[in-house]
Scaffold this active site. Structure first.
Site, mmCIF file in Angstrom:
data_model
loop_
_atom_site.group_PDB
_atom_site.id
_atom_site.type_symbol
_atom_site.label_atom_id
_atom_site.label_comp_id
_atom_site.label_asym_id
_atom_site.label_seq_id
_atom_site.Cartn_x
_atom_site.Cartn_y
_atom_site.Cartn_z
ATOM 1 N N GLU A 38 23.583 61.183 39.868
ATOM 2 C CA GLU A 38 24.278 60.492 40.964
ATOM 3 C C GLU A 38 23.354 59.519 41.669
ATOM 4 O OE1 GLU A 38 27.606 60.291 40.746
ATOM 5 O OE2 GLU A 38 27.672 62.466 40.890
ATOM 6 N N THR A 40 21.963 57.135 40.422
ATOM 7 C CA THR A 40 20.897 56.733 39.509
ATOM 8 C C THR A 40 21.261 55.436 38.780
ATOM 9 O OG1 THR A 40 21.889 58.281 37.957
ATOM 10 C CG2 THR A 40 19.896 59.010 39.078
ATOM 11 N N ASP A 41 22.567 55.117 38.704
ATOM 12 C CA ASP A 41 22.947 53.967 37.858
ATOM 13 C C ASP A 41 22.372 52.656 38.376
ATOM 14 O OD1 ASP A 41 24.810 53.824 39.982
ATOM 15 O OD2 ASP A 41 26.565 53.568 38.685
ATOM 16 N N SER A 72 52.447 47.508 41.529
ATOM 17 C CA SER A 72 51.936 48.869 41.342
ATOM 18 C C SER A 72 52.797 49.841 42.111
ATOM 19 C CB SER A 72 50.476 48.955 41.798
ATOM 20 O OG SER A 72 50.324 49.934 42.773
ATOM 21 N N GLY A 129 37.457 59.722 44.768
ATOM 22 C CA GLY A 129 36.167 59.591 44.082
ATOM 23 C C GLY A 129 36.269 59.823 42.592
ATOM 24 N N ASP A 177 30.851 53.976 36.463
ATOM 25 C CA ASP A 177 32.277 54.295 36.423
ATOM 26 C C ASP A 177 32.998 53.494 35.344
ATOM 27 O OD1 ASP A 177 31.547 55.815 38.554
ATOM 28 O OD2 ASP A 177 32.479 54.547 40.074
ATOM 29 N N TYR A 229 26.916 53.840 51.279
ATOM 30 C CA TYR A 229 26.565 53.587 49.875
ATOM 31 C C TYR A 229 25.622 52.383 49.795
ATOM 32 C CZ TYR A 229 27.077 52.786 44.850
ATOM 33 O OH TYR A 229 26.824 52.604 43.514
HETATM 34 C C1 GAF Z 1 30.136 55.329 42.803
HETATM 35 C C2 GAF Z 1 29.690 54.032 42.143
HETATM 36 F F1 GAF Z 1 30.763 53.264 41.817
HETATM 37 C C3 GAF Z 1 28.851 54.307 40.902
HETATM 38 O O1 GAF Z 1 28.355 53.085 40.396
HETATM 39 C C4 GAF Z 1 27.722 55.284 41.185
HETATM 40 O O2 GAF Z 1 26.676 54.644 41.880
HETATM 41 C C5 GAF Z 1 28.235 56.502 41.960
HETATM 42 O O3 GAF Z 1 28.994 56.129 43.092
HETATM 43 C C6 GAF Z 1 27.112 57.385 42.407
HETATM 44 O O4 GAF Z 1 26.479 57.953 41.327
HETATM 45 O O5 GAF Z 1 31.031 56.013 41.977
#
Ligand code: GAF
Length: 388
Positions: A38, A40-41, A72, A129, A177, A229
Protein backbone atom coordinates in the site's frame (compact mmCIF):
# COMPACT_ATOMS: atom_id res chain seq x y z
CA UNK A 1 -29.67 -14.30 -13.50
CA UNK A 2 -26.07 -14.22 -12.19
CA UNK A 3 -24.74 -10.90 -10.89
CA UNK A 4 -22.40 -10.64 -13.90
CA UNK A 5 -25.23 -11.21 -16.38
CA UNK A 6 -27.45 -8.79 -14.48
CA UNK A 7 -25.05 -5.85 -14.62
CA UNK A 8 -24.51 -6.45 -18.35
CA UNK A 9 -28.26 -6.57 -18.90
CA UNK A 10 -28.66 -3.28 -17.02
CA UNK A 11 -26.05 -1.60 -19.21
CA UNK A 12 -27.81 -2.83 -22.35
CA UNK A 13 -31.23 -1.77 -21.06
CA UNK A 14 -29.82 1.65 -20.18
CA UNK A 15 -28.37 1.98 -23.68
CA UNK A 16 -31.65 1.06 -25.38
CA UNK A 17 -33.67 3.35 -23.18
CA UNK A 18 -31.41 6.41 -23.49
CA UNK A 19 -30.26 6.15 -27.06
CA UNK A 20 -32.57 3.69 -28.82
CA UNK A 21 -31.17 0.84 -30.93
CA UNK A 22 -28.57 -1.71 -29.92
CA UNK A 23 -25.04 -1.17 -28.60
CA UNK A 24 -22.22 -2.33 -30.88
CA UNK A 25 -20.75 -4.22 -27.95
CA UNK A 26 -20.30 -4.45 -24.18
CA UNK A 27 -17.05 -4.20 -22.31
CA UNK A 28 -16.51 -5.10 -18.65
CA UNK A 29 -13.88 -4.14 -16.09
CA UNK A 30 -13.71 -5.31 -12.45
CA UNK A 31 -13.04 -3.60 -9.15
CA UNK A 32 -9.97 -4.67 -7.18
CA UNK A 33 -8.59 -5.26 -3.73
CA UNK A 34 -4.93 -5.03 -2.93
CA UNK A 35 -3.61 -8.08 -1.11
CA UNK A 36 -0.52 -6.18 0.04
CA UNK A 37 1.68 -3.25 -1.01
CA UNK A 38 0.00 0.00 0.00
CA UNK A 39 1.22 3.44 -1.04
CA UNK A 40 4.17 1.75 -2.70
CA UNK A 41 3.04 2.23 -6.31
CA UNK A 42 3.85 5.93 -6.59
CA UNK A 43 7.17 5.19 -4.89
CA UNK A 44 8.11 2.99 -7.87
CA UNK A 45 7.70 -0.07 -5.65
CA UNK A 46 5.81 -3.36 -5.58
CA UNK A 47 2.12 -4.21 -5.24
CA UNK A 48 0.06 -7.40 -5.24
CA UNK A 49 -3.60 -6.66 -6.02
CA UNK A 50 -6.24 -8.88 -7.55
CA UNK A 51 -9.36 -8.23 -9.60
CA UNK A 52 -12.77 -8.75 -8.00
CA UNK A 53 -15.80 -10.62 -9.30
CA UNK A 54 -17.68 -7.28 -9.22
CA UNK A 55 -17.84 -5.53 -12.54
CA UNK A 56 -18.61 -2.34 -14.37
CA UNK A 57 -20.10 -2.84 -17.82
CA UNK A 58 -20.17 -0.28 -20.64
CA UNK A 59 -22.58 -0.79 -23.54
CA UNK A 60 -21.44 1.44 -26.37
CA UNK A 61 -21.75 2.39 -30.03
CA UNK A 62 -20.08 4.94 -32.28
CA UNK A 63 -21.77 8.37 -32.58
CA UNK A 64 -21.28 9.98 -35.95
CA UNK A 65 -21.40 13.54 -34.62
CA UNK A 66 -17.95 13.06 -33.03
CA UNK A 67 -19.25 13.82 -29.52
CA UNK A 68 -19.60 11.66 -26.40
CA UNK A 69 -22.75 10.97 -24.47
CA UNK A 70 -22.50 8.92 -21.27
CA UNK A 71 -25.33 7.63 -19.16
CA UNK A 72 -24.79 5.82 -15.87
CA UNK A 73 -27.04 4.27 -13.29
CA UNK A 74 -25.80 6.95 -10.92
CA UNK A 75 -27.74 9.69 -12.77
CA UNK A 76 -30.99 10.09 -14.67
CA UNK A 77 -29.65 12.12 -17.54
CA UNK A 78 -26.64 11.39 -19.75
CA UNK A 79 -23.64 13.71 -19.58
CA UNK A 80 -22.60 15.07 -22.97
CA UNK A 81 -19.34 16.57 -24.08
CA UNK A 82 -17.37 17.28 -27.22
CA UNK A 83 -13.68 17.64 -28.09
CA UNK A 84 -13.43 21.11 -26.50
CA UNK A 85 -14.53 19.85 -23.06
CA UNK A 86 -12.49 16.67 -23.41
CA UNK A 87 -9.35 18.65 -24.20
CA UNK A 88 -9.57 20.82 -21.12
CA UNK A 89 -8.88 18.87 -17.91
CA UNK A 90 -11.50 19.52 -15.28
CA UNK A 91 -14.24 20.76 -17.67
CA UNK A 92 -16.29 17.58 -17.12
CA UNK A 93 -16.67 16.69 -13.45
CA UNK A 94 -18.30 14.06 -11.22
CA UNK A 95 -18.20 10.40 -12.31
CA UNK A 96 -18.26 11.45 -16.00
CA UNK A 97 -14.81 13.00 -15.55
CA UNK A 98 -13.33 9.48 -15.62
CA UNK A 99 -14.88 8.99 -19.06
CA UNK A 100 -13.82 12.40 -20.36
CA UNK A 101 -10.38 11.75 -18.87
CA UNK A 102 -9.98 8.61 -20.95
CA UNK A 103 -11.00 10.50 -24.10
CA UNK A 104 -8.51 13.22 -23.13
CA UNK A 105 -5.68 10.77 -22.48
CA UNK A 106 -6.27 8.97 -25.78
CA UNK A 107 -6.35 12.24 -27.71
CA UNK A 108 -3.28 13.53 -25.89
CA UNK A 109 -1.47 10.34 -26.95
CA UNK A 110 -2.32 11.15 -30.57
CA UNK A 111 -5.23 8.76 -31.15
CA UNK A 112 -8.32 9.64 -33.16
CA UNK A 113 -11.09 8.81 -30.73
CA UNK A 114 -14.49 8.06 -32.21
CA UNK A 115 -17.52 9.87 -30.83
CA UNK A 116 -19.61 7.41 -28.85
CA UNK A 117 -22.78 6.79 -26.91
CA UNK A 118 -22.06 4.89 -23.72
CA UNK A 119 -24.26 3.39 -21.01
CA UNK A 120 -22.64 2.30 -17.76
CA UNK A 121 -23.93 -0.10 -15.10
CA UNK A 122 -21.84 -1.28 -12.17
CA UNK A 123 -21.73 -3.67 -9.25
CA UNK A 124 -18.54 -2.08 -7.93
CA UNK A 125 -19.62 0.04 -4.96
CA UNK A 126 -18.67 3.70 -5.23
CA UNK A 127 -16.58 5.21 -2.43
CA UNK A 128 -15.61 1.91 -0.81
CA UNK A 129 -12.01 1.91 -1.99
CA UNK A 130 -12.57 -0.94 -4.46
CA UNK A 131 -11.52 1.13 -7.49
CA UNK A 132 -14.87 1.89 -9.05
CA UNK A 133 -13.18 4.75 -10.89
CA UNK A 134 -10.47 2.55 -12.41
CA UNK A 135 -13.20 0.13 -13.49
CA UNK A 136 -15.00 2.91 -15.38
CA UNK A 137 -11.75 4.08 -16.96
CA UNK A 138 -10.78 0.58 -18.08
CA UNK A 139 -14.18 -0.42 -19.47
CA UNK A 140 -14.52 2.87 -21.37
CA UNK A 141 -10.96 2.61 -22.65
CA UNK A 142 -11.56 -0.92 -23.92
CA UNK A 143 -14.75 0.20 -25.66
CA UNK A 144 -13.18 3.24 -27.34
CA UNK A 145 -10.06 1.37 -28.44
CA UNK A 146 -12.15 -1.25 -30.15
CA UNK A 147 -14.86 1.02 -31.55
CA UNK A 148 -12.17 3.25 -33.03
CA UNK A 149 -9.88 0.42 -34.14
CA UNK A 150 -7.08 2.19 -32.27
CA UNK A 151 -3.58 0.80 -32.31
CA UNK A 152 -3.08 0.53 -28.57
CA UNK A 153 -2.01 -2.81 -27.07
CA UNK A 154 -3.53 -3.63 -23.68
CA UNK A 155 -0.22 -3.49 -21.84
CA UNK A 156 -0.25 0.28 -22.45
CA UNK A 157 -3.76 0.78 -21.10
CA UNK A 158 -2.91 1.07 -17.39
CA UNK A 159 -0.56 4.05 -17.88
CA UNK A 160 -3.08 5.76 -20.12
CA UNK A 161 -5.95 5.25 -17.67
CA UNK A 162 -3.72 6.50 -14.87
CA UNK A 163 -3.06 9.69 -16.89
CA UNK A 164 -6.82 10.18 -17.20
CA UNK A 165 -7.08 10.09 -13.43
CA UNK A 166 -3.93 12.13 -12.68
CA UNK A 167 -4.15 14.80 -15.33
CA UNK A 168 -7.84 15.14 -16.20
CA UNK A 169 -9.56 14.28 -12.92
CA UNK A 170 -6.66 15.66 -10.87
CA UNK A 171 -6.12 12.75 -8.44
CA UNK A 172 -2.38 12.05 -7.98
CA UNK A 173 -2.75 8.26 -7.77
CA UNK A 174 -0.26 5.57 -8.80
CA UNK A 175 -0.65 2.84 -11.39
CA UNK A 176 -1.82 -0.03 -9.19
CA UNK A 177 -5.58 0.18 -9.58
CA UNK A 178 -5.63 0.51 -13.35
CA UNK A 179 -3.12 -2.34 -13.67
CA UNK A 180 -5.16 -4.62 -11.40
CA UNK A 181 -8.46 -4.06 -13.16
CA UNK A 182 -6.96 -4.34 -16.64
CA UNK A 183 -4.47 -7.18 -16.14
CA UNK A 184 -6.08 -9.28 -13.38
CA UNK A 185 -6.48 -13.01 -13.98
CA UNK A 186 -8.83 -15.52 -12.27
CA UNK A 187 -7.14 -17.46 -9.48
CA UNK A 188 -4.12 -15.16 -9.46
CA UNK A 189 -2.79 -12.06 -7.76
CA UNK A 190 -0.92 -9.57 -9.92
CA UNK A 191 2.66 -8.97 -8.79
CA UNK A 192 3.53 -5.63 -10.34
CA UNK A 193 6.79 -3.77 -10.35
CA UNK A 194 5.48 -0.22 -10.61
CA UNK A 195 8.76 1.12 -11.97
CA UNK A 196 9.17 -1.25 -14.91
CA UNK A 197 5.50 -2.31 -15.18
CA UNK A 198 6.74 -5.91 -15.32
CA UNK A 199 4.03 -8.26 -14.08
CA UNK A 200 3.95 -11.81 -12.83
CA UNK A 201 0.69 -13.65 -12.28
CA UNK A 202 1.05 -15.33 -8.88
CA UNK A 203 -1.23 -18.34 -8.28
CA UNK A 204 -3.61 -17.52 -5.44
CA UNK A 205 -5.97 -20.45 -5.35
CA UNK A 206 -7.87 -19.80 -2.16
CA UNK A 207 -10.56 -22.37 -2.87
CA UNK A 208 -8.12 -25.28 -3.22
CA UNK A 209 -6.57 -24.34 0.13
CA UNK A 210 -9.96 -24.14 1.89
CA UNK A 211 -9.41 -20.42 2.40
CA UNK A 212 -11.32 -17.24 1.62
CA UNK A 213 -10.61 -13.56 1.54
CA UNK A 214 -13.28 -11.72 3.47
CA UNK A 215 -13.71 -8.13 2.31
CA UNK A 216 -15.18 -5.89 4.98
CA UNK A 217 -16.54 -2.52 3.89
CA UNK A 218 -15.79 -0.31 6.87
CA UNK A 219 -18.57 2.12 5.90
CA UNK A 220 -16.36 4.78 7.44
CA UNK A 221 -17.04 8.17 5.92
CA UNK A 222 -14.06 9.27 3.84
CA UNK A 223 -12.25 11.82 5.97
CA UNK A 224 -10.16 14.23 3.88
CA UNK A 225 -8.96 11.24 1.88
CA UNK A 226 -7.89 13.23 -1.21
CA UNK A 227 -5.84 15.85 0.63
CA UNK A 228 -4.23 13.27 2.93
CA UNK A 229 -3.35 11.01 0.00
CA UNK A 230 -1.65 13.89 -1.80
CA UNK A 231 0.17 14.87 1.40
CA UNK A 232 1.54 11.32 1.84
CA UNK A 233 2.74 11.29 -1.73
CA UNK A 234 4.48 14.66 -1.36
CA UNK A 235 6.12 13.56 1.85
CA UNK A 236 7.53 10.45 0.13
CA UNK A 237 8.82 12.50 -2.79
CA UNK A 238 10.50 14.98 -0.45
CA UNK A 239 12.10 12.13 1.47
CA UNK A 240 13.42 10.51 -1.70
CA UNK A 241 14.96 13.82 -2.70
CA UNK A 242 16.54 14.29 0.72
CA UNK A 243 18.01 10.80 0.47
CA UNK A 244 19.29 11.38 -3.04
CA UNK A 245 17.34 8.55 -4.65
CA UNK A 246 14.90 8.62 -7.58
CA UNK A 247 12.15 7.03 -5.47
CA UNK A 248 11.83 5.34 -2.06
CA UNK A 249 11.92 1.99 -3.84
CA UNK A 250 15.65 2.62 -4.16
CA UNK A 251 16.18 2.44 -0.40
CA UNK A 252 17.12 -1.20 0.24
CA UNK A 253 15.72 -2.85 3.35
CA UNK A 254 19.24 -3.35 4.67
CA UNK A 255 19.95 0.38 4.29
CA UNK A 256 16.77 1.52 6.01
CA UNK A 257 18.23 2.40 9.41
CA UNK A 258 21.06 4.40 7.85
CA UNK A 259 18.57 6.20 5.62
CA UNK A 260 16.30 7.03 8.56
CA UNK A 261 19.25 8.45 10.47
CA UNK A 262 19.77 10.94 7.66
CA UNK A 263 16.23 12.36 7.95
CA UNK A 264 15.61 14.93 10.60
CA UNK A 265 11.91 14.81 11.27
CA UNK A 266 10.21 11.88 12.89
CA UNK A 267 7.09 12.02 10.74
CA UNK A 268 9.09 11.67 7.53
CA UNK A 269 11.03 8.81 9.08
CA UNK A 270 7.80 6.98 9.81
CA UNK A 271 6.54 7.52 6.25
CA UNK A 272 9.78 6.18 4.79
CA UNK A 273 9.81 3.20 7.13
CA UNK A 274 6.32 2.26 6.00
CA UNK A 275 7.16 2.36 2.31
CA UNK A 276 10.47 0.50 2.56
CA UNK A 277 9.16 -2.22 4.87
CA UNK A 278 5.96 -2.55 2.82
CA UNK A 279 7.92 -3.20 -0.36
CA UNK A 280 9.77 -5.96 1.48
CA UNK A 281 6.49 -7.42 2.74
CA UNK A 282 5.23 -7.64 -0.83
CA UNK A 283 8.35 -9.51 -1.89
CA UNK A 284 8.05 -11.85 1.11
CA UNK A 285 4.37 -12.47 0.38
CA UNK A 286 5.17 -13.33 -3.24
CA UNK A 287 7.84 -15.82 -2.08
CA UNK A 288 5.37 -17.56 0.23
CA UNK A 289 2.69 -17.72 -2.44
CA UNK A 290 5.16 -19.12 -4.96
CA UNK A 291 5.85 -21.85 -2.41
CA UNK A 292 2.11 -22.50 -2.05
CA UNK A 293 2.11 -21.35 1.59
CA UNK A 294 -0.99 -19.14 1.50
CA UNK A 295 -1.84 -19.34 5.23
CA UNK A 296 1.65 -18.15 6.12
CA UNK A 297 1.12 -14.75 4.52
CA UNK A 298 -1.26 -13.85 7.36
CA UNK A 299 1.36 -12.22 9.65
CA UNK A 300 2.64 -10.12 6.73
CA UNK A 301 -0.87 -8.79 6.10
CA UNK A 302 -1.25 -7.90 9.76
CA UNK A 303 2.20 -6.28 9.89
CA UNK A 304 1.24 -4.22 6.84
CA UNK A 305 -1.79 -2.98 8.73
CA UNK A 306 0.25 -2.00 11.77
CA UNK A 307 2.61 -0.09 9.51
CA UNK A 308 -0.26 1.79 7.85
CA UNK A 309 -1.75 2.55 11.26
CA UNK A 310 1.38 3.59 13.14
CA UNK A 311 3.85 4.80 10.51
CA UNK A 312 1.84 5.95 7.51
CA UNK A 313 -1.11 7.02 9.70
CA UNK A 314 -3.85 6.37 7.18
CA UNK A 315 -6.27 4.18 9.12
CA UNK A 316 -9.39 5.24 11.03
CA UNK A 317 -11.12 3.75 14.10
CA UNK A 318 -13.67 1.71 12.12
CA UNK A 319 -10.88 0.14 10.07
CA UNK A 320 -8.72 -0.69 13.09
CA UNK A 321 -11.75 -2.17 14.86
CA UNK A 322 -12.51 -4.42 11.89
CA UNK A 323 -8.91 -5.66 11.73
CA UNK A 324 -8.70 -6.35 15.46
CA UNK A 325 -12.06 -8.13 15.54
CA UNK A 326 -11.21 -10.28 12.51
CA UNK A 327 -7.89 -11.33 14.06
CA UNK A 328 -9.49 -12.06 17.42
CA UNK A 329 -12.04 -14.25 15.62
CA UNK A 330 -9.30 -16.37 14.05
CA UNK A 331 -8.32 -14.67 10.79
CA UNK A 332 -4.78 -15.61 9.68
CA UNK A 333 -4.13 -11.97 8.87
CA UNK A 334 -6.05 -8.77 8.22
CA UNK A 335 -5.31 -5.33 6.86
CA UNK A 336 -6.83 -2.25 5.38
CA UNK A 337 -6.72 -2.33 1.58
CA UNK A 338 -6.51 0.72 -0.68
CA UNK A 339 -5.66 4.36 -0.16
CA UNK A 340 -6.94 4.67 3.41
CA UNK A 341 -9.06 6.92 5.62
CA UNK A 342 -11.97 4.52 5.18
CA UNK A 343 -12.66 1.93 2.52
CA UNK A 344 -12.26 -1.80 3.03
CA UNK A 345 -10.40 -4.30 5.18
CA UNK A 346 -9.47 -7.73 3.92
CA UNK A 347 -9.03 -10.76 6.14
CA UNK A 348 -7.57 -14.15 5.20
CA UNK A 349 -9.78 -16.79 6.79
CA UNK A 350 -10.67 -20.45 6.60
CA UNK A 351 -13.58 -20.58 4.16
CA UNK A 352 -15.81 -22.25 6.72
CA UNK A 353 -14.98 -19.58 9.31
CA UNK A 354 -15.86 -16.60 7.08
CA UNK A 355 -19.36 -16.16 8.48
CA UNK A 356 -18.15 -16.32 12.07
CA UNK A 357 -15.42 -13.74 11.40
CA UNK A 358 -17.93 -11.47 9.66
CA UNK A 359 -20.29 -11.80 12.63
CA UNK A 360 -17.48 -10.98 15.07
CA UNK A 361 -16.64 -7.82 13.12
CA UNK A 362 -20.31 -6.80 13.05
CA UNK A 363 -20.55 -7.34 16.81
CA UNK A 364 -17.44 -5.23 17.46
CA UNK A 365 -18.94 -2.50 15.31
CA UNK A 366 -22.21 -2.62 17.23
CA UNK A 367 -20.29 -2.32 20.51
CA UNK A 368 -18.56 0.81 19.28
CA UNK A 369 -21.75 2.31 17.83
CA UNK A 370 -20.45 2.29 14.24
CA UNK A 371 -22.67 1.90 11.17
CA UNK A 372 -22.87 -1.85 10.41
CA UNK A 373 -20.09 -3.02 8.05
CA UNK A 374 -20.67 -4.77 4.72
CA UNK A 375 -19.01 -8.16 4.30
CA UNK A 376 -18.46 -10.50 1.36
CA UNK A 377 -16.00 -13.23 0.45
CA UNK A 378 -14.22 -12.88 -2.87
CA UNK A 379 -12.00 -14.88 -5.20
CA UNK A 380 -9.55 -13.38 -7.71
CA UNK A 381 -11.38 -12.73 -10.97
CA UNK A 382 -10.47 -11.73 -14.51
CA UNK A 383 -9.54 -8.29 -15.82
CA UNK A 384 -11.00 -6.03 -18.50
CA UNK A 385 -12.67 -7.84 -21.37
CA UNK A 386 -15.16 -7.58 -24.18
CA UNK A 387 -18.35 -9.47 -23.32
CA UNK A 388 -19.84 -9.96 -26.76
C1 GAF B 1 -5.27 4.34 -4.20
C2 GAF B 1 -4.49 4.77 -5.43
F1 GAF B 1 -5.32 4.96 -6.49
C3 GAF B 1 -3.42 3.74 -5.79
O1 GAF B 1 -2.63 4.24 -6.85
C4 GAF B 1 -2.56 3.39 -4.59
O2 GAF B 1 -1.63 4.41 -4.32
C5 GAF B 1 -3.43 3.09 -3.36
O3 GAF B 1 -4.38 4.11 -3.12
C6 GAF B 1 -2.60 2.92 -2.12
O4 GAF B 1 -1.81 1.79 -2.22
O5 GAF B 1 -6.03 3.20 -4.48
Amino acid sequence: MSAAADVAARATAGFRQRYGGEPAGRWAAPGRVNLIGEHTDYNDGFVLPFALPLRTVVAAAVADDGRWSVWSELDDEPVEFGPAEADEPGRVDGWAAYVAGVVWALRAAGHTVPGARLAIASDVPVGSGLSSSAAIEAAVLAALVELGGLDLPADRWPRLAQRAENDYVGAPTGIMDQSAVIRGRPGHALFLDCRTEAVEQIPFDLGAAGLAVLVIDSRAPHRHADGEYAARRKSCERAAKALGVAALRDVATGDLEAALARLDDTETRRRVRHVVTEDQRVLDTVELLRAGRIRDIGPLLTASHASMRDDFEITVPEIDTAVEAALAAGAYGARMTGGGFGGCVLALVDADAADAVAAAVAAAYADRGFTAPGTRTVLPAGGTTRLD
